[in-house]
Design an enzyme around this catalytic site. Structure first.
Site, PDB file in Angstrom:
ATOM      1  N   GLU A 249      -4.841   9.695  -5.505  1.00  0.00           N
ATOM      2  CA  GLU A 249      -4.520   8.298  -5.161  1.00  0.00           C
ATOM      3  C   GLU A 249      -3.959   8.330  -3.754  1.00  0.00           C
ATOM      4  O   GLU A 249      -2.789   8.653  -3.549  1.00  0.00           O
ATOM      5  CB  GLU A 249      -3.490   7.732  -6.153  1.00  0.00           C
ATOM      6  CG  GLU A 249      -3.935   7.744  -7.608  1.00  0.00           C
ATOM      7  CD  GLU A 249      -5.112   6.820  -7.876  1.00  0.00           C
ATOM      8  OE1 GLU A 249      -5.399   5.943  -7.043  1.00  0.00           O
ATOM      9  OE2 GLU A 249      -5.761   6.994  -8.918  1.00  0.00           O
ATOM     10  N   CYS A 283       0.678   1.423  -0.568  1.00  0.00           N
ATOM     11  CA  CYS A 283      -0.729   1.765  -0.379  1.00  0.00           C
ATOM     12  C   CYS A 283      -1.587   0.506  -0.383  1.00  0.00           C
ATOM     13  O   CYS A 283      -2.636   0.460   0.229  1.00  0.00           O
ATOM     14  CB  CYS A 283      -1.189   2.735  -1.458  1.00  0.00           C
ATOM     15  SG  CYS A 283      -0.949   2.114  -3.138  1.00  0.00           S
TER      16      CYS A 283
HETATM   17  P1  NAD Z   1       2.819  12.679   1.426  1.00  0.00           P
HETATM   18  O1  NAD Z   1       1.391  13.038   1.390  1.00  0.00           O
HETATM   19  O2  NAD Z   1       3.610  13.062   2.604  1.00  0.00           O
HETATM   20  O3  NAD Z   1       3.590  13.284   0.163  1.00  0.00           O
HETATM   21  C1  NAD Z   1       3.146  13.073  -1.161  1.00  0.00           C
HETATM   22  C2  NAD Z   1       3.597  14.236  -2.022  1.00  0.00           C
HETATM   23  O4  NAD Z   1       3.003  15.423  -1.538  1.00  0.00           O
HETATM   24  C3  NAD Z   1       5.103  14.471  -2.003  1.00  0.00           C
HETATM   25  O5  NAD Z   1       5.508  14.892  -3.287  1.00  0.00           O
HETATM   26  C4  NAD Z   1       5.256  15.591  -1.005  1.00  0.00           C
HETATM   27  O6  NAD Z   1       6.379  16.399  -1.245  1.00  0.00           O
HETATM   28  C5  NAD Z   1       4.000  16.405  -1.224  1.00  0.00           C
HETATM   29  N1  NAD Z   1       3.585  17.130  -0.020  1.00  0.00           N
HETATM   30  C6  NAD Z   1       3.906  16.851   1.269  1.00  0.00           C
HETATM   31  N2  NAD Z   1       3.314  17.739   2.101  1.00  0.00           N
HETATM   32  C7  NAD Z   1       2.613  18.602   1.326  1.00  0.00           C
HETATM   33  C8  NAD Z   1       1.785  19.715   1.592  1.00  0.00           C
HETATM   34  N3  NAD Z   1       1.563  20.149   2.826  1.00  0.00           N
HETATM   35  N4  NAD Z   1       1.208  20.340   0.546  1.00  0.00           N
HETATM   36  C9  NAD Z   1       1.391  19.894  -0.704  1.00  0.00           C
HETATM   37  N5  NAD Z   1       2.188  18.845  -1.017  1.00  0.00           N
HETATM   38  C10 NAD Z   1       2.795  18.200  -0.022  1.00  0.00           C
HETATM   39  O7  NAD Z   1       2.877  11.098   1.201  1.00  0.00           O
HETATM   40  P2  NAD Z   1       4.155  10.173   1.238  1.00  0.00           P
HETATM   41  O8  NAD Z   1       4.596  10.006   2.650  1.00  0.00           O
HETATM   42  O9  NAD Z   1       5.148  10.613   0.229  1.00  0.00           O
HETATM   43  O10 NAD Z   1       3.543   8.798   0.699  1.00  0.00           O
HETATM   44  C11 NAD Z   1       2.894   7.881   1.519  1.00  0.00           C
HETATM   45  C12 NAD Z   1       1.398   7.946   1.355  1.00  0.00           C
HETATM   46  O11 NAD Z   1       1.055   7.841  -0.014  1.00  0.00           O
HETATM   47  C13 NAD Z   1       0.679   6.806   2.039  1.00  0.00           C
HETATM   48  O12 NAD Z   1      -0.474   7.282   2.654  1.00  0.00           O
HETATM   49  C14 NAD Z   1       0.323   5.884   0.902  1.00  0.00           C
HETATM   50  O13 NAD Z   1      -0.771   5.038   1.145  1.00  0.00           O
HETATM   51  C15 NAD Z   1       0.055   6.859  -0.185  1.00  0.00           C
HETATM   52  N6  NAD Z   1       0.196   6.235  -1.501  1.00  0.00           N
HETATM   53  C16 NAD Z   1      -0.921   6.004  -2.225  1.00  0.00           C
HETATM   54  C17 NAD Z   1      -0.821   5.365  -3.448  1.00  0.00           C
HETATM   55  C18 NAD Z   1      -2.032   5.069  -4.273  1.00  0.00           C
HETATM   56  O14 NAD Z   1      -1.868   4.745  -5.445  1.00  0.00           O
HETATM   57  N7  NAD Z   1      -3.244   5.168  -3.735  1.00  0.00           N
HETATM   58  C19 NAD Z   1       0.428   4.990  -3.925  1.00  0.00           C
HETATM   59  C20 NAD Z   1       1.546   5.249  -3.155  1.00  0.00           C
HETATM   60  C21 NAD Z   1       1.429   5.878  -1.938  1.00  0.00           C
END
Ligand code: NAD
Length: 545
Positions: A249, A283
């Site tokens: 997602e 999102c």
């Molecule tokens: P992110 O990708 O930075 O982090 C998401 C998760 O991944 C966190 O638990 C984080 O600790 C982990 N993570 C971070 N870097 C990583 C790596 N290198 N390897 C593995 N895991 C890692 O995202 P965010 O800043 O927490 O959230 C914002 C993003 O999420 C936006 O792009 C938003 O659109 C998206 N989002 C999507 C939905 C959906 O349902 N489509 C819902 C909410 C947020």
């Protein structure tokens, strides 16, 4: 606040690594948790697998009883949960209640009411006459241990919307919340434990990217990742290397199409709420608006007027509409996109700057026009309080521009003509479209959520999200076990000719030929009916491929 902040003042163990949340309104620390040590993850998996095997053996009503108790716990502690969410994210309390608490309570209700119906074995009728002697069913079985990697922007609703269906389907859960909102993540497991979840069934693993990587390397049975495209790509690669199925997602760049016959007052209110809710860090944020020329001026001026009335500030004040962005790094991305747009001719009508007088991470809600698709602002996810409005000649141009994006999460169409709304919705390449509303479908527990393109794959919520938590097994029963199969060995005695005639009966393109094949000498089909042991050839069913 009834619950004390976890271990903020505790002195760190020399080798321990900590994740610490910060109130984005003030920059002050909120809570600190010890990150899981990667070397302990195999033990975490053993506990999860052990808990899962007895959990899966419980009846569905027993599993649903846990969900019901989770709901009761959450209902009783909702103020405390809302406060933790607000402190770690800075969002207004009303948004924590609407989008996180209410949604989570309703997810429990939905699953308690419907899991039995959705997970019950399903008859699969066979249409082919050659295979009528069989009866098939689909069984929705637990996957085992599922890993949920979740973001900070809806730090309670997103994990709960996946933990509860995972449990209903008979799985154990490893939840890795965002390192920016560890306390909210910890509360999810605490509520499950208080509700009676057996030890090891729901475990929270605090930490950042290195913990996600270690979890995937330990081979959970499925990974549900919610987050950015950049991280999603890494997670998908790691899953592919281990051949682990995933649901992704990811980000969005949602378009709102406003047609000339729309209710412009309502559409403008929806545009600014959809663009600024959670400070634009959703999102499903409205990031691009395509408005028909005839109503553009009025729509834009209403958006600006309504934005002027919004109150920005810390959620310590219950009267605010918009809180801070989460971190400075996120503001820098928004500023870079706005700078790129304005240097190519875009016009900021309101906002477009930081509000340092409010605190470290406040950014004014922004309406920007004279934009086009050469600008980063119209192509990359902004994830901040910015609504970009482009005037279009008509619906066709709006659809073309809406589809001109690597993202495909959601969109909305605004019109008084319901039929036209549905027709335009059908032309948009996204996972969902709302006609005359924005984003709120996320709270409809019956509605699936997920996207296409760079917005990811798979679905959460709804019946489809529950089924994502299962291994769909097909079981087939033979109803005439005493008869050897016509396709088994023993290819002599006119079997091929009989099979060809049967093929003709089933598939000849015109009815006359099918009837002719059926009506001609029935004895020629006899080689297809072989009683076990009646054939001169050995009747083994092996080696057919
Ligand atoms: P992110 O990708 O930075 O982090 C998401 C998760 O991944 C966190 O638990 C984080 O600790 C982990 N993570 C971070 N870097 C990583 C790596 N290198 N390897 C593995 N895991 C890692 O995202 P965010 O800043 O927490 O959230 C914002 C993003 O999420 C936006 O792009 C938003 O659109 C998206 N989002 C999507 C939905 C959906 O349902 N489509 C819902 C909410 C947020």
């Amino acid at each position: 606040m009834s619950a004390p902040a976890p271990s903020l003042r505790k002195s760190p163990m020399p080798s321990a690594v900590f994740v610490e949340s910060v109130d984005p309104s003030t920059g002050e620390g909120v809570a600190r948790f010890e990150a899981v040590q990667v070397s302990t993850i195999p033990g975490v998996f053993s506990r999860a697998r052990e808990a899962q095997s007895s959990w899966a053996a419980r009846s569905l009503p027993e599993r649903c009883e846990l969900l019901r108790r989770f709901q009761a716990e959450l209902f009783d502690r909702r103020e405390e949960v809302a406060e933790v969410i607000c402190r770690e994210t800075g969002k207004p309390r009303a948004e924590a209640i609407f989008a996180e608490i209410m949604f989570s309570l309703d997810t429990a209700s939905f699953l308690v009411r419907n899991s039995r119906r959705f997970l019950k074995p399903q008859r699969v009728p066979h249409h082919n006459w050659a295979l009528k002697s069989k009866r098939g069913r689909l069984y929705y079985e637990p996957l085992g241990v599922v890993a949920l990697i979740t973001p900070w922007n809806y730090p309670f609703a997103i994990p709960v919307g996946q933990v509860l269906p995972a449990l209903a389907a008979g799985n154990a859960v490893l939840l890795k919340p965002s390192e920016l909102t560890p306390w909210t993540g910890a509360l999810v497991a605490e509520l499950a434990e208080r509700a009676g979840a057996p030890s090891g069934l729901v475990q929270v693993l605090q930490g950042g990217g290195e913990v996600t990587a270690a979890i995937i390397d330990a081979r959970p049975d499925k990974v549900f990742f919610t987050g950015s495209v950049e991280t999603g790509r890494k997670v998908a690669e790691a899953c592919a290397r281990n051949l682990i199925p995933s649901v992704l997602e990811l980000g969005g760049k949602d378009a709102m199409i406003v047609l000339a016959d729309a209710n412009i007052d309502k559409a403008s209110s929806a545009a600014i709420w959809g663009g600024f809710t959670n400070c634009g860090q959703a999102c499903l944020s409205v990031e691009r608006v395509y408005v028909e020329e005839a109503v553009a001026e009025r729509f834009i001026s209403l958006c600006v007027e309504k934005t002027k009335n919004l109150r920005v500030g810390s959620n310590a004040d219950s009267e605010i509409d918009i809180g801070p962005m989460i971190r400075n790094k996120e503001i820098e991305r928004v500023e870079a996109q706005l700078l790129d747009a304005t240097s190519h001719g875009a016009k900021i009508l309101i906002g477009g700057c930081r509000m340092p007088e409010k605190g470290p991470n406040f950014f004014a809600p922004t309406i920007i026009t004279s934009v086009d698709h050469t600008m980063r602002l119209m192509r990359e996810e902004t994830f901040g309080p910015v609504v970009a409005i482009q005037t279009v000649a008509g619906a066709d141009e709006a659809v073309r521009l809406a589809n001109d994006s690597e993202f495909g999460l959601s969109a909305s169409v605004w019109t008084r003509n319901a039929k036209r709304g549905r027709e335009i919705a059908s032309r948009l390449r996204v996972g969902s479209v709302m006609v005359n509303d924005v984003a709120s479908y996320y709270s409809i527990t019956e509605a699936p959520h997920g996207g296409c393109g760079a917005s990811g794959w798979g679905r959460v919520h709804s019946r489809l999200g529950l089924l994502e938590m299962t291994n769909v097994k097909y079981i087939d029963e033979e109803l005439l076990p005493h008869f050897a199969k016509p396709w088994w060995y023993g290819y002599r005695d006119g079997v091929a000719q009989a099979a060809d005639r049967f093929t003709e009966m089933l598939f000849a393109p015109d009815r006359k030929r099918r009837w002719k094949a059926l009506a001609s000498d029935p004895r020629s089909l006899r080689p297809l009916i072989k009683k076990s042991g009646a054939s001169k050839s050995p009747q083994t069913g092996t080696g057919s491929k």
